[in-house]
Design a protein around this motif. Structure first.
Motif, mmCIF file in Angstrom:
data_model
loop_
_atom_site.group_PDB
_atom_site.id
_atom_site.type_symbol
_atom_site.label_atom_id
_atom_site.label_comp_id
_atom_site.label_asym_id
_atom_site.label_seq_id
_atom_site.Cartn_x
_atom_site.Cartn_y
_atom_site.Cartn_z
ATOM 1 N N SER A 109 40.969 4.133 86.650
ATOM 2 C CA SER A 109 41.084 2.795 85.697
ATOM 3 C C SER A 109 41.530 1.641 85.898
ATOM 4 O O SER A 109 42.545 1.422 86.754
ATOM 5 C CB SER A 109 40.822 4.082 84.092
ATOM 6 O OG SER A 109 42.318 4.099 84.228
ATOM 7 N N THR A 110 40.719 0.910 85.212
ATOM 8 C CA THR A 110 41.207 0.160 84.904
ATOM 9 C C THR A 110 42.670 0.034 84.448
ATOM 10 O O THR A 110 43.556 -0.836 84.610
ATOM 11 C CB THR A 110 40.792 -1.407 84.561
ATOM 12 O OG1 THR A 110 40.138 -0.382 82.752
ATOM 13 C CG2 THR A 110 39.785 -1.261 84.920
ATOM 14 N N THR A 111 42.820 0.884 83.248
ATOM 15 C CA THR A 111 43.494 0.589 82.367
ATOM 16 C C THR A 111 45.008 1.466 83.710
ATOM 17 O O THR A 111 46.080 1.044 84.000
ATOM 18 C CB THR A 111 44.327 1.738 81.370
ATOM 19 O OG1 THR A 111 42.740 1.492 80.507
ATOM 20 C CG2 THR A 111 45.287 1.862 80.684
ATOM 21 N N GLU A 112 44.800 2.466 84.580
ATOM 22 C CA GLU A 112 45.364 2.790 85.533
ATOM 23 C C GLU A 112 46.259 2.300 86.311
ATOM 24 O O GLU A 112 46.882 1.304 86.745
ATOM 25 C CB GLU A 112 44.757 4.291 86.251
ATOM 26 C CG GLU A 112 45.903 4.726 86.896
ATOM 27 C CD GLU A 112 45.835 6.273 87.959
ATOM 28 O OE1 GLU A 112 46.137 6.442 88.443
ATOM 29 O OE2 GLU A 112 44.549 6.264 87.608
ATOM 30 N N ALA A 113 44.735 0.934 86.868
ATOM 31 C CA ALA A 113 45.404 -0.029 87.938
ATOM 32 C C ALA A 113 46.343 -1.308 87.164
ATOM 33 O O ALA A 113 47.273 -1.439 87.877
ATOM 34 C CB ALA A 113 44.517 -0.590 88.024
ATOM 35 N N GLU A 114 46.188 -1.451 86.027
ATOM 36 C CA GLU A 114 47.109 -2.276 85.090
ATOM 37 C C GLU A 114 48.514 -1.710 85.301
ATOM 38 O O GLU A 114 49.503 -3.061 85.123
ATOM 39 C CB GLU A 114 46.577 -3.053 84.226
ATOM 40 C CG GLU A 114 45.117 -4.043 84.039
ATOM 41 C CD GLU A 114 44.967 -4.983 84.536
ATOM 42 O OE1 GLU A 114 46.313 -5.480 84.366
ATOM 43 O OE2 GLU A 114 44.282 -5.840 84.446
ATOM 44 N N TYR A 115 47.833 -0.303 84.633
ATOM 45 C CA TYR A 115 49.661 -0.246 84.033
ATOM 46 C C TYR A 115 50.483 0.124 85.644
ATOM 47 O O TYR A 115 51.743 -0.202 85.695
ATOM 48 C CB TYR A 115 49.555 1.745 83.798
ATOM 49 C CG TYR A 115 50.866 1.702 83.276
ATOM 50 C CD1 TYR A 115 51.430 1.988 82.096
ATOM 51 C CD2 TYR A 115 51.183 3.158 84.001
ATOM 52 C CE1 TYR A 115 52.224 2.766 81.597
ATOM 53 C CE2 TYR A 115 52.364 3.566 83.664
ATOM 54 C CZ TYR A 115 53.327 3.243 82.568
ATOM 55 O OH TYR A 115 54.185 3.911 82.173
ATOM 56 N N ALA A 137 48.680 -0.593 75.351
ATOM 57 C CA ALA A 137 49.389 0.406 73.881
ATOM 58 C C ALA A 137 49.597 1.561 74.990
ATOM 59 O O ALA A 137 50.670 2.282 74.708
ATOM 60 C CB ALA A 137 47.264 0.768 73.685
ATOM 61 N N LEU A 138 49.681 2.048 76.362
ATOM 62 C CA LEU A 138 50.227 3.418 77.376
ATOM 63 C C LEU A 138 52.016 2.557 77.320
ATOM 64 O O LEU A 138 52.725 3.619 77.105
ATOM 65 C CB LEU A 138 49.070 2.893 78.456
ATOM 66 C CG LEU A 138 50.030 3.956 79.401
ATOM 67 C CD1 LEU A 138 49.756 5.821 78.994
ATOM 68 C CD2 LEU A 138 49.373 4.110 81.108
ATOM 69 N N CYS A 139 51.905 1.402 77.793
ATOM 70 C CA CYS A 139 53.734 1.395 77.471
ATOM 71 C C CYS A 139 53.925 1.422 76.476
ATOM 72 O O CYS A 139 54.776 1.556 75.883
ATOM 73 C CB CYS A 139 53.042 -0.415 78.009
ATOM 74 S SG CYS A 139 53.052 -0.956 80.329
ATOM 75 N N CYS A 140 53.488 0.934 75.307
ATOM 76 C CA CYS A 140 53.988 0.736 73.605
ATOM 77 C C CYS A 140 54.752 2.480 73.473
ATOM 78 O O CYS A 140 55.259 2.773 72.799
ATOM 79 C CB CYS A 140 53.502 0.502 73.360
ATOM 80 S SG CYS A 140 53.322 -1.714 72.734
ATOM 81 N N ASN A 141 53.431 3.339 73.672
ATOM 82 C CA ASN A 141 53.764 4.735 73.327
ATOM 83 C C ASN A 141 52.922 5.218 74.753
ATOM 84 O O ASN A 141 51.914 5.587 74.687
ATOM 85 C CB ASN A 141 53.229 4.789 72.235
ATOM 86 C CG ASN A 141 52.849 5.740 71.598
ATOM 87 O OD1 ASN A 141 53.611 6.984 71.577
ATOM 88 N ND2 ASN A 141 52.765 7.164 70.209
ATOM 89 N N SER A 142 53.456 5.759 75.343
ATOM 90 C CA SER A 142 53.652 6.629 76.683
ATOM 91 C C SER A 142 52.835 8.364 76.428
ATOM 92 O O SER A 142 52.317 8.994 76.645
ATOM 93 C CB SER A 142 54.665 6.380 77.539
ATOM 94 O OG SER A 142 56.220 7.375 77.591
ATOM 95 N N VAL A 143 53.951 8.724 74.960
ATOM 96 C CA VAL A 143 53.174 9.715 74.637
ATOM 97 C C VAL A 143 52.176 10.266 74.088
ATOM 98 O O VAL A 143 51.137 10.954 74.429
ATOM 99 C CB VAL A 143 54.706 10.127 74.228
ATOM 100 C CG1 VAL A 143 54.280 11.929 73.047
ATOM 101 C CG2 VAL A 143 55.953 10.423 74.506
#
Length: 247
Positions: A194-200, A238-244
């Protein structure tokens, strides 16, 4: 900052080793350094002219961009093979030039992926970079004297940009105030779904570089606790701010 201390240091070194004080640095390993009261300008125009002449592009027509948006580079298995020795030499020359030219890093790294069996398609791509250099010989890095010293970073990724493996390319740049001090363009090791994973993944690599830079700067007495990382993907933020919550 203290001329007397500089003279004492030079005298001590000169009495122990065979060396001399060469004054203000203006040229170092192909890098041209221009210093004035407003700041420092670093470029490699002399080296750029040398490689343009070496590979026969000194009389070529300049072009505005280092890489065409389409068609994207791929392995081109059915393409006509070209001189791999010349191609690798061109890639190596451009790699060294990228020490002061972040604008060509992505294009050069793309061409570097196909050094094993370069085809005419790859050769045309690297020719375009040289034609771009022809019109931008004197470009370089400007480090103004009066600028902040806050460390900040930018990260991005192209989703499935590699036409052969469908992997993404991470790009990152780190600034000290208005001064660009570090940059990178690197194909990711894994295929993102996903683009989210790529950016992360791009952000994580950028963060590792920032942590190393913070550690180095602490040795010089700079304590940087709040370092912003900029990203244009809301899901990755959002993933960086709250990984859980977004596991």
């Amino acid at each position: 900052t203290d001329p007397k201390s500089c003279q004492t240091f030079a005298h001590e070194m000169n009495s122990t080793f065979k060396m001399s004080m060469m004054g203000q640095m203006s040229f170092f390993l192909g890098l041209q350094v221009s210093q004035n009261p407003r700041g420092i300008f670093i470029n490699q125009s002399k080296y750029a002219l040398e490689i343009l002449k070496k590979y026969g592009f000194d009389t070529s027509t300049p072009i505005d961009t280092p890489m065409a948006e389409r068609p994207k580079l791929d392995e081109d298995r059915g393409g006509q093979l070209t001189d791999s020795t010349r191609y690798r030499g061109m890639v190596g020359s451009l790699m060294y030039l990228s020490a002061s030219r972040p604008d060509i890093v992505f294009a050069v790294c793309m061409c570097a992926r196909y050094q094993a069996k370069p085809t005419d398609k790859h050769y045309q791509a690297i020719k375009r970079i040289f034609r771009y250099l022809k019109g931008t010989i004197h470009m370089g890095l400007w480090y103004p004297k009066h600028s902040g010293f806050a460390l900040k970073a930018f990260a991005d990724a192209d989703y499935a940009g590699c036409q052969d493996t469908r992997r993404c390319t991470s790009g990152a740049a780190q600034f000290l105030g208005d001064r660009l001090v570090s940059w990178s363009s690197k194909k990711q090791k894994n295929t993102a779904i996903s683009t989210t994973e790529a950016e992360y993944i791009a952000l994580s690599g950028c963060c590792a570089q920032v942590l190393w830079m913070r550690s180095q700067l602490s040795d010089y007495g700079f304590q940087l606790n709040k370092i912003p990382l900029y990203c244009d993907n809301q899901s990755a933020i959002a993933l960086c701010c709250n990984s859980v919550q977004h596991s």
